[in-house]
Structures are given as structure tokens and as C-alpha cells.
Design an enzyme around this catalytic site. Structure first.
Site, short mmCIF file in Angstrom:
data_model
loop_
_atom_site.label_atom_id
_atom_site.label_comp_id
_atom_site.label_asym_id
_atom_site.label_seq_id
_atom_site.Cartn_x
_atom_site.Cartn_y
_atom_site.Cartn_z
N GLU A 1 -1.73 -5.53 -4.00
CA GLU A 1 -0.78 -4.74 -3.21
C GLU A 1 0.34 -5.62 -2.67
OE1 GLU A 1 -3.23 -0.94 -1.47
OE2 GLU A 1 -3.37 -2.81 -0.33
N ASP B 1 0.84 -1.20 0.00
CA ASP B 1 0.00 0.00 0.00
C ASP B 1 0.88 1.26 0.00
OD1 ASP B 1 -2.71 1.36 0.50
OD2 ASP B 1 -1.53 2.06 2.20
#
Length: 227
Positions: free
Chosen positions: A119, A47
Site C-alpha cells: 500500500e 489504502d
């Protein structure tokens, strides 16, 4: 894994990182005795890597854009729906390792699971090959010109635009109504209708109620010649 590496256009020095990126927590919990780790830590790191790479890209791509615009574009680029679309393009679902319950519940198509795995894969590439390789992958998957066009479309607030348009006249009332939904719980499609003074002026669909309402507002603006 070699097949996925070809899709990523990246070969891992440490294949265990890619394996870990595909371990859902439900699978890791069922195999705790084997010492397996889930992809949650990689998701956390991915992220931040994604946020940095995207921020730098937008900073350079739009030298005159104010901070607020850059923030909105970045949010649209890295949102769950965008990451889900990347996962679908890569076919990540077929490589995931899921627990029995999650497998039975359609986890391979669940938007949140696929977005998180995307991610995690970004983080795995970063740890294995460094920021240059991660940046190259994120650009290939997410930051091309076509994706920016999608983002520009997505970040427009059609509901606000429609509200401002009808408020040019007094006593105008806009209301939104859910008129249908279809598909399994993990991949529902909603249909919304927007009404002006009780009369239907547009319908639209999306993977969330908010998305469906925006689509309905866009349809109404199109009908009014405003899009």
C-alpha cells in the site's frame, strides 16, 4: 531501487518517496536521530488510493452488479492476503528496511508487513506520478483478469454453502477441527477438517484458521459433487 523500479515498470522523479515506502517503523525508530520517517503515513494514503481505484474499476467492470456484490469483491481484492501476494510477486521483502528485532523475527516474510509496504508503494507512485500512474500500477499488479478469477473463488462462502446443503436433512451436525499447523509464526499454514455427524467429510489448509476451514468445506462440497 532501480531493480524495483523495473519490476514496478515505473521510474520515480523523487526516489526518496520509494525509499520511504520501504522504511518499516522498526527501522525508522532505530534511526530516529537521522530524521527517517516510516512508511506508515504512505500506507494510510495508499489504502485510500487502492480503495478508490478498485472501486472505480469494479463500477465500470460490473455495470449490473448491486452495491453489496461490489463491496464484497472489493474487500477480497484489497484484503491483506491479496496485497501480500502482490508483494511476494514483486519481491518487496528483499528491499524492506527493518529494525534488528524485526529482521531477526522474520519480518521480511511477515504477511502484515508486506501488505502494508504494498500500500505504501502504491501511495508513493501516486504522490510522484499522479492518479493515472498509480491506477496503471494497481491494474498491473492487482486488477487483471487472473486476479478477478482468484477473487471470485475467494469470496465464495463454502462453509455457508455446506451448512445449507446438510440442513436439507434433519439432525445433521457439522463441526470444524484444527488438525495441524506448520511453518514459522510469521507464515503459518493451518490444516482443518470438517466432520458431518462425527465423520470426516473434507480437509483443507490455509494461512489462517478461517481460510483452512473454508478450504475444508470446499473439499467436502467437491466430494458431494456440489462444486
Amino acid at each position: 531501487m532501480r531493480d524495483l523500479e523495473k519490476k514496478l515498470n515505473y521510474t520515480f522523479h523523487d526516489p526518496a518517496l520509494l525509499e520511504e515506502a520501504l522504511n518499516h517503523s522498526s527501522y525508522a525508530n532505530e534511526h530516529r536521530s537521522a530524521g527517517l520517517r516510516s512508511n506508515e503515513r504512505l500506507e494510510f494514503l495508499g489504502d485510500s488510493v487502492l480503495g478508490f481505484v478498485t472501486a472505480e474499476f469494479l463500477f465500470r467492470q460490473h455495470p449490473d452488479a448491486p452495491e453489496g456484490d461490489l463491496t464484497r469483491i472489493r474487500a477480497a481484492l484489497v484484503c491483506e492476503q491479496s496485497l501480500y501476494e502482490v508483494a511476494r510477486k514483486l519481491g518487496l521483502g528483499q528491499y524492506l528496511k527493518l529494525g534488528r528485532g524485526e529482521e531477526a523475527g522474520g519480518g521480511r516474510e511477515r504477511i502484515s508487513i508486506l501488505a502494508d509496504a504494498t500500500e505504501a508503494v502504491f501511495a508513493a507512485v501516486y504522490l510522484d506520478g499522479g492518479i493515472q500512474e498509480a491506477t496503471a500500477l494497481i491494474h498491473r499488479c492487482l486488477l487483471d483478469a487472473e486476479r478477478e478469477e482468484v477473487v471470485e473463488e475467494r469470496r465464495r462462502d463454502y462453509k455457508t454453502a455446506l451448512q445449507e446443503l446438510v440442513q436439507r436433512q434433519a439432525d445433521q451436525v457439522l463441526t470444524y477441527h484444527m488438525i495441524g499447523e506448520a511453518g514459522p509464526d510469521h507464515d503459518k499454514t493451518f490444516q482443518a477438517e470438517v466432520r458431518l455427524n462425527g465423520a470426516s467429510v473434507g480437509t483443507g489448509s490455509g494461512h489462517s484458521k478461517k481460510e483452512a476451514e473454508q478450504a475444508a468445506a470446499r473439499a467436502a462440497l467437491e466430494a458431494m459433487g456440489e462444486v
